[in-house]
Design a protein around this motif. Structure first.
Motif, PDB file in Angstrom:
ATOM      1  N   LYS A 204      29.177 -29.493  51.062  1.00 45.90           N
ATOM      2  CA  LYS A 204      28.352 -28.958  49.967  1.00 45.90           C
ATOM      3  C   LYS A 204      28.357 -27.424  50.026  1.00 45.90           C
ATOM      4  O   LYS A 204      28.561 -26.743  49.014  1.00 45.90           O
ATOM      5  CB  LYS A 204      26.926 -29.501  50.103  1.00 45.90           C
ATOM      6  CG  LYS A 204      25.989 -29.085  48.990  1.00 45.90           C
ATOM      7  CD  LYS A 204      24.692 -29.892  49.073  1.00 45.90           C
ATOM      8  CE  LYS A 204      23.824 -29.717  47.847  1.00 45.90           C
ATOM      9  NZ  LYS A 204      23.145 -28.447  47.776  1.00 45.90           N
ATOM     10  N   ASN A 205      28.175 -26.906  51.226  1.00 42.59           N
ATOM     11  CA  ASN A 205      28.152 -25.465  51.396  1.00 42.59           C
ATOM     12  C   ASN A 205      29.497 -24.844  50.991  1.00 42.59           C
ATOM     13  O   ASN A 205      29.562 -23.834  50.289  1.00 42.59           O
ATOM     14  CB  ASN A 205      27.832 -25.188  52.871  1.00 42.59           C
ATOM     15  CG  ASN A 205      27.651 -23.724  53.124  1.00 42.59           C
ATOM     16  OD1 ASN A 205      28.623 -23.012  53.327  1.00 42.59           O
ATOM     17  ND2 ASN A 205      26.407 -23.269  53.106  1.00 42.59           N
ATOM     18  N   PHE A 206      30.579 -25.488  51.412  1.00 42.09           N
ATOM     19  CA  PHE A 206      31.937 -25.001  51.133  1.00 42.09           C
ATOM     20  C   PHE A 206      32.194 -24.962  49.617  1.00 42.09           C
ATOM     21  O   PHE A 206      32.674 -23.970  49.070  1.00 42.09           O
ATOM     22  CB  PHE A 206      32.914 -25.968  51.813  1.00 42.09           C
ATOM     23  CG  PHE A 206      34.362 -25.563  51.783  1.00 42.09           C
ATOM     24  CD1 PHE A 206      34.834 -24.552  52.594  1.00 42.09           C
ATOM     25  CD2 PHE A 206      35.269 -26.226  50.965  1.00 42.09           C
ATOM     26  CE1 PHE A 206      36.178 -24.201  52.598  1.00 42.09           C
ATOM     27  CE2 PHE A 206      36.613 -25.873  50.946  1.00 42.09           C
ATOM     28  CZ  PHE A 206      37.064 -24.852  51.769  1.00 42.09           C
ATOM     29  N   ILE A 207      31.840 -26.075  48.955  1.00 44.69           N
ATOM     30  CA  ILE A 207      32.081 -26.161  47.516  1.00 44.69           C
ATOM     31  C   ILE A 207      31.166 -25.200  46.758  1.00 44.69           C
ATOM     32  O   ILE A 207      31.590 -24.532  45.814  1.00 44.69           O
ATOM     33  CB  ILE A 207      31.856 -27.611  47.019  1.00 44.69           C
ATOM     34  CG1 ILE A 207      32.853 -28.564  47.676  1.00 44.69           C
ATOM     35  CG2 ILE A 207      31.958 -27.711  45.500  1.00 44.69           C
ATOM     36  CD1 ILE A 207      34.286 -28.321  47.297  1.00 44.69           C
TER      37      ILE A 207
ATOM     38  N   ASP B 202      33.479 -28.909  34.925  1.00 45.76           N
ATOM     39  CA  ASP B 202      32.507 -29.971  34.620  1.00 45.76           C
ATOM     40  C   ASP B 202      32.953 -31.273  35.268  1.00 45.76           C
ATOM     41  O   ASP B 202      32.156 -32.018  35.828  1.00 45.76           O
ATOM     42  CB  ASP B 202      32.387 -30.182  33.105  1.00 45.76           C
ATOM     43  CG  ASP B 202      31.501 -29.119  32.464  1.00 45.76           C
ATOM     44  OD1 ASP B 202      30.764 -28.450  33.217  1.00 45.76           O
ATOM     45  OD2 ASP B 202      31.559 -28.963  31.234  1.00 45.76           O
ATOM     46  N   LEU B 203      34.264 -31.553  35.173  1.00 45.16           N
ATOM     47  CA  LEU B 203      34.795 -32.789  35.755  1.00 45.16           C
ATOM     48  C   LEU B 203      34.569 -32.775  37.272  1.00 45.16           C
ATOM     49  O   LEU B 203      34.108 -33.760  37.854  1.00 45.16           O
ATOM     50  CB  LEU B 203      36.290 -32.912  35.446  1.00 45.16           C
ATOM     51  CG  LEU B 203      37.009 -34.059  36.163  1.00 45.16           C
ATOM     52  CD1 LEU B 203      36.501 -35.403  35.665  1.00 45.16           C
ATOM     53  CD2 LEU B 203      38.521 -33.963  35.967  1.00 45.16           C
ATOM     54  N   GLN B 204      34.867 -31.621  37.880  1.00 46.26           N
ATOM     55  CA  GLN B 204      34.703 -31.535  39.331  1.00 46.26           C
ATOM     56  C   GLN B 204      33.239 -31.756  39.719  1.00 46.26           C
ATOM     57  O   GLN B 204      32.933 -32.483  40.661  1.00 46.26           O
ATOM     58  CB  GLN B 204      35.168 -30.167  39.816  1.00 46.26           C
ATOM     59  CG  GLN B 204      35.470 -30.164  41.291  1.00 46.26           C
ATOM     60  CD  GLN B 204      35.843 -28.780  41.781  1.00 46.26           C
ATOM     61  OE1 GLN B 204      35.024 -28.089  42.362  1.00 46.26           O
ATOM     62  NE2 GLN B 204      37.059 -28.359  41.536  1.00 46.26           N
ATOM     63  N   GLU B 205      32.351 -31.155  38.945  1.00 45.00           N
ATOM     64  CA  GLU B 205      30.939 -31.316  39.263  1.00 45.00           C
ATOM     65  C   GLU B 205      30.527 -32.780  39.093  1.00 45.00           C
ATOM     66  O   GLU B 205      29.785 -33.335  39.910  1.00 45.00           O
ATOM     67  CB  GLU B 205      30.071 -30.411  38.393  1.00 45.00           C
ATOM     68  CG  GLU B 205      28.656 -30.367  38.922  1.00 45.00           C
ATOM     69  CD  GLU B 205      27.740 -29.436  38.143  1.00 45.00           C
ATOM     70  OE1 GLU B 205      28.088 -29.088  37.005  1.00 45.00           O
ATOM     71  OE2 GLU B 205      26.690 -29.091  38.680  1.00 45.00           O
ATOM     72  N   ALA B 206      31.064 -33.402  38.016  1.00 48.74           N
ATOM     73  CA  ALA B 206      30.726 -34.811  37.781  1.00 48.74           C
ATOM     74  C   ALA B 206      31.216 -35.680  38.939  1.00 48.74           C
ATOM     75  O   ALA B 206      30.527 -36.604  39.382  1.00 48.74           O
ATOM     76  CB  ALA B 206      31.351 -35.282  36.466  1.00 48.74           C
ATOM     77  N   LEU B 207      32.422 -35.348  39.449  1.00 49.78           N
ATOM     78  CA  LEU B 207      32.958 -36.118  40.573  1.00 49.78           C
ATOM     79  C   LEU B 207      32.030 -36.014  41.783  1.00 49.78           C
ATOM     80  O   LEU B 207      31.698 -37.003  42.425  1.00 49.78           O
ATOM     81  CB  LEU B 207      34.339 -35.590  40.982  1.00 49.78           C
ATOM     82  CG  LEU B 207      35.520 -35.988  40.107  1.00 49.78           C
ATOM     83  CD1 LEU B 207      36.784 -35.277  40.593  1.00 49.78           C
ATOM     84  CD2 LEU B 207      35.732 -37.491  40.171  1.00 49.78           C
ATOM     85  N   TYR B 208      31.624 -34.797  42.049  1.00 51.39           N
ATOM     86  CA  TYR B 208      30.766 -34.593  43.226  1.00 51.39           C
ATOM     87  C   TYR B 208      29.396 -35.228  43.035  1.00 51.39           C
ATOM     88  O   TYR B 208      28.856 -35.842  43.956  1.00 51.39           O
ATOM     89  CB  TYR B 208      30.635 -33.095  43.546  1.00 51.39           C
ATOM     90  CG  TYR B 208      31.762 -32.641  44.428  1.00 51.39           C
ATOM     91  CD1 TYR B 208      31.624 -32.668  45.808  1.00 51.39           C
ATOM     92  CD2 TYR B 208      32.983 -32.237  43.901  1.00 51.39           C
ATOM     93  CE1 TYR B 208      32.675 -32.295  46.626  1.00 51.39           C
ATOM     94  CE2 TYR B 208      34.034 -31.872  44.715  1.00 51.39           C
ATOM     95  CZ  TYR B 208      33.875 -31.895  46.080  1.00 51.39           C
ATOM     96  OH  TYR B 208      34.910 -31.534  46.900  1.00 51.39           O
ATOM     97  N   CYS B 209      28.840 -35.085  41.826  1.00 50.24           N
ATOM     98  CA  CYS B 209      27.516 -35.674  41.588  1.00 50.24           C
ATOM     99  C   CYS B 209      27.617 -37.194  41.617  1.00 50.24           C
ATOM    100  O   CYS B 209      26.797 -37.879  42.223  1.00 50.24           O
ATOM    101  CB  CYS B 209      26.959 -35.239  40.231  1.00 50.24           C
ATOM    102  SG  CYS B 209      26.561 -33.511  40.171  1.00 50.24           S
TER     103      CYS B 209
ATOM    104  N   LEU C  99      25.680 -29.407  42.657  1.00 54.22           N
ATOM    105  CA  LEU C  99      26.210 -28.105  43.065  1.00 54.22           C
ATOM    106  C   LEU C  99      25.248 -27.019  42.608  1.00 54.22           C
ATOM    107  O   LEU C  99      25.083 -26.800  41.418  1.00 54.22           O
ATOM    108  CB  LEU C  99      27.589 -27.877  42.468  1.00 54.22           C
ATOM    109  CG  LEU C  99      28.661 -28.842  42.977  1.00 54.22           C
ATOM    110  CD1 LEU C  99      29.970 -28.606  42.256  1.00 54.22           C
ATOM    111  CD2 LEU C  99      28.873 -28.712  44.470  1.00 54.22           C
ATOM    112  N   CYS C 100      24.626 -26.378  43.542  1.00 54.57           N
ATOM    113  CA  CYS C 100      23.659 -25.303  43.285  1.00 54.57           C
ATOM    114  C   CYS C 100      22.452 -25.802  42.491  1.00 54.57           C
ATOM    115  O   CYS C 100      21.669 -24.998  42.019  1.00 54.57           O
ATOM    116  CB  CYS C 100      24.277 -24.125  42.529  1.00 54.57           C
ATOM    117  SG  CYS C 100      25.615 -23.374  43.393  1.00 54.57           S
ATOM    118  N   GLY C 101      22.313 -27.075  42.264  1.00 55.44           N
ATOM    119  CA  GLY C 101      21.161 -27.597  41.533  1.00 55.44           C
ATOM    120  C   GLY C 101      21.277 -27.350  40.053  1.00 55.44           C
ATOM    121  O   GLY C 101      20.833 -28.126  39.241  1.00 55.44           O
TER     122      GLY C 101
END
Ligand SMILES: Cc1cc2nc3c(=O)[nH]c(=O)nc-3n(C[C@H](O)[C@H](O)[C@H](O)COP(=O)(O)OP(=O)(O)OC[C@H]3O[C@@H](n4cnc5c(N)ncnc54)[C@H](O)[C@@H]3O)c2cc1C
Length: 544
Positions: free
Chosen positions: A482-485, A505-512, A519-521
């Protein structure tokens, strides 16, 4: 409390601190280098990577220009593994000062800086991305330097000569007694433990934080913090370093860095070195200005922005960062009645060796040791620690071995599992050099997270491998990921437009979705722009 002892304690693991550790070690003086995070966490990991020929400073600071020329020549000879000897061009566009253009060659000659005029046609043949409107061009001896390899190689050599390094060791206090530093207290952020160091002499090489360290000893250094932002392009746009042919200003320089190019920079005065961040406004300003010399800069894809802080030492009261000397300051705190304390700050990456030499000369004089500097003659050995930062090396190595079982964990930069294992073995999966995040330590020592995916895919894969190898347990690996990303996210939010914004957006969706990880809230800069306008920008396709 655990107490370590050494002859010289060096605070700060940037180019200056690691260079000094090597210089002192070569003189036979034992040092302990302490760094609050990891190697190159300050400006040494957040600069252009330009090995200045000196031409940039010929009008404003001829002393700095000469230092750069001399040091550039030394580094090209003694540390060739860290240098991409690209050469450079200075180019002017309509509107740039005719007088400056006319005087440039003679100004370079005054500082003995090699510089040859070339026709604008030839310049465009050499660098086809240059604007067809350029009105003058000069060829100079600029080069690109890999700051990570440089610091890691310096540190590795110092350690091989008997010195020690501890990362994740934050200096929290300097205890003064009888006109000197009696001991230094440090805090290890990973273990939460405090420990102390007793040293005959303490060198403050904390870069932009040098003022904070000096203040712990009751000494004052008047520093101006000049934050500079830089943008990384997805591809390498030129073979050479490209400089704008004008008095140094913002958005003047494009430096090739392996497979990418780095564009910038800005100079924004801030009041706290920990508050340096690239902003949307700076990114826009850099592109708007630099596209005059290279129109492609307007439409190229940027993969990340980052920012670093220059500590500018003020003699009097000056508030304009561009008018303060970029030279370095070596301070003997004898002036503050602290006999065994020295500060080295300011200067440039290009002049780190000279800064280390002058500091080590002062250290020797204060300790009564008669030992000459060797870094002008002794080549900097290439190290295992620094080798994997070289662009393309991991790909060549993987193709060379053709081991089909050696899985590629970072596809953008072709970093294989065996390379990651080699880095883990070099750092040691336990112990003081591991830092608070093994993933970040691997990122610093390799190309992981530096390609177009910016850690989106390789971060996950390397983390899984760290779990498999038992280097992280329980939630630790996910927290490190999480910190790295997030650190990368912070860097690409200022340059998100059009397609890249959708991919983010896609990357954030993948992580969420996969990892329940916000990511960063919130989306960075959404506050400044308004959430709706961010969506509008994405929908409109923005700059691309
Ligand atoms: C935007 C920008 C672009 C630049 N471009 C170039 C360029 O192209 N070419 C060039 O020659 N120069 C360039 N420079 C200048 C160059 O980056 C710096 O001169 C150089 O990196 C400074 O190195 P340093 O080791 O002195 O400081 P730093 O690299 O900042 O190192 C200081 C270290 O001290 C550590 N530290 C701080 N407080 C503590 C504490 N309490 N305890 C333990 N450790 C601590 C920090 O974490 C940090 O790692 C640029 C600078 C900036 C900001």
């Amino acid at each position: 409390m655990k107490t370590l002892s050494t002859t010289v304690l060096i605070i700060g693991g940037g180019a200056t601190g690691t260079g000094l550790a090597r210089d002192l070690s070569l003189r036979g003086i034992r040092c302990l280098l302490v760094e609050k995070r990891d190697i190159n966490s300050g400006a040494s990991g957040a600069n252009h990577g330009l090995l200045h020929s000196g031409a940039r400073y010929v009008a404003s600071d001829s002393e700095a220009a000469i230092e750069c020329r001399e040091e550039g020549e030394i580094l090209k000879r003694l540390a060739p593994q860290c240098i991409d000897d690209t050469g450079g061009l200075f180019v002017a566009v309509p509107g740039d000062s005719e007088q400056y253009i006319a005087d440039f060659e003679s100004m370079c000659a005054r500082s003995a800086i090699p510089c040859s005029p070339i026709s604008t046609v030839e310049a465009r043949e050499l660098e086809p991305s240059l604007s067809d409107r350029i009105i003058a061009a000069y060829s100079v001896e600029d080069a690109a330097v890999d700051p990570f390899m440089l610091s890691l190689d310096n540190l590795a050599h110092a350690v091989s000569l008997g010195s020690e390094f501890r990362c994740n060791a934050r200096v929290t206090n300097l205890h003064i007694s009888n006109g000197g530093i009696e001991r230094v207290t440090l805090h290890d952020d990973t273990t939460g433990e405090d420990f102390q160091v007793e040293a005959e002499l303490v060198v403050n090489a904390a870069g932009a934080w040098a003022g904070n360290i000096a203040a712990m000893a009751g000494a004052r250094i008047n520093l101006l913090y000049s934050s500079g932002s830089l943008l990384i392009t997805q591809n390498r746009l030129t073979t050479r370093v490209i400089n704008r042919l004008r008095k140094p200003a913002d958005s003047d320089i494009l430096v090739p860095g392996g497979t990418v190019s780095v564009l910038g920079t800005t100079s924004v005065t801030i009041d706290d070195p920990d508050k340096s961040r690239p902003t949307v406004e700076e990114a826009d300003r850099i592109i708007d200005d630099a596209r005059a010399m290279m129109p492609i800069l307007e439409t190229t894809r940027y993969i990340r922005a980052y920012a670093g802080v220059r500590p500018l030492v003020l003699a009097g009261d000056s508030s304009d960062a561009r008018n303060v000397s970029r030279g370095f300051s070596l301070i003997d705190h004898e002036r503050d009645n602290i006999g065994n304390f020295v500060t080295i700050t300011g200067g440039k990456l290009t002049t780190y060796r000279l800064m280390a030499e002058k500091t080590a000369d002062l250290v020797c004089a204060k300790l009564g040791i008669n030992a000459r500097c060797a870094t002008r003659e002794v080549p900097l050995p290439a190290s295992t620690m620094g080798r994997w930062t070289e662009p393309g090396l991991t790909a060549k190595t993987w193709l060379g071995t053709r081991d089909v079982h050696d899985q590629i964990l970072c596809e953008c930069e072709m970093v294989s599992r065996s390379v990651i294992d080699n880095i883990i073995d070099t750092i040691g999966s336990e112990g003081p050099n591991r830092g608070d995040s093994m993933l970040t330590a691997i990122g610093l020592r390799s190309r992981v997270g530096k390609g177009p995916c910016q850690g989106g895919f390789c971060g996950l894969r390397v983390t899984s491998h760290l779990y498999d190898r038992g280097c992280v347990q329980s939630d630790q690996g996910v927290a490190e990921l999480k910190n790295f990303i997030e650190r990368r996210w912070r860097g690409f939010s200022p340059i998100l437009w059009g397609l890249p914004a959708m991919q983010a957006d896609l990357q954030e969706a993948l992580y969420c979705g996969m990892m329940d990880m916000e990511l960063c809230g919130q989306r960075p800069d959404a506050d400044a722009l308004g959430a709706d306008s961010m969506q509008e920008i994405s929908a409109l396709g923005g700059r691309e």
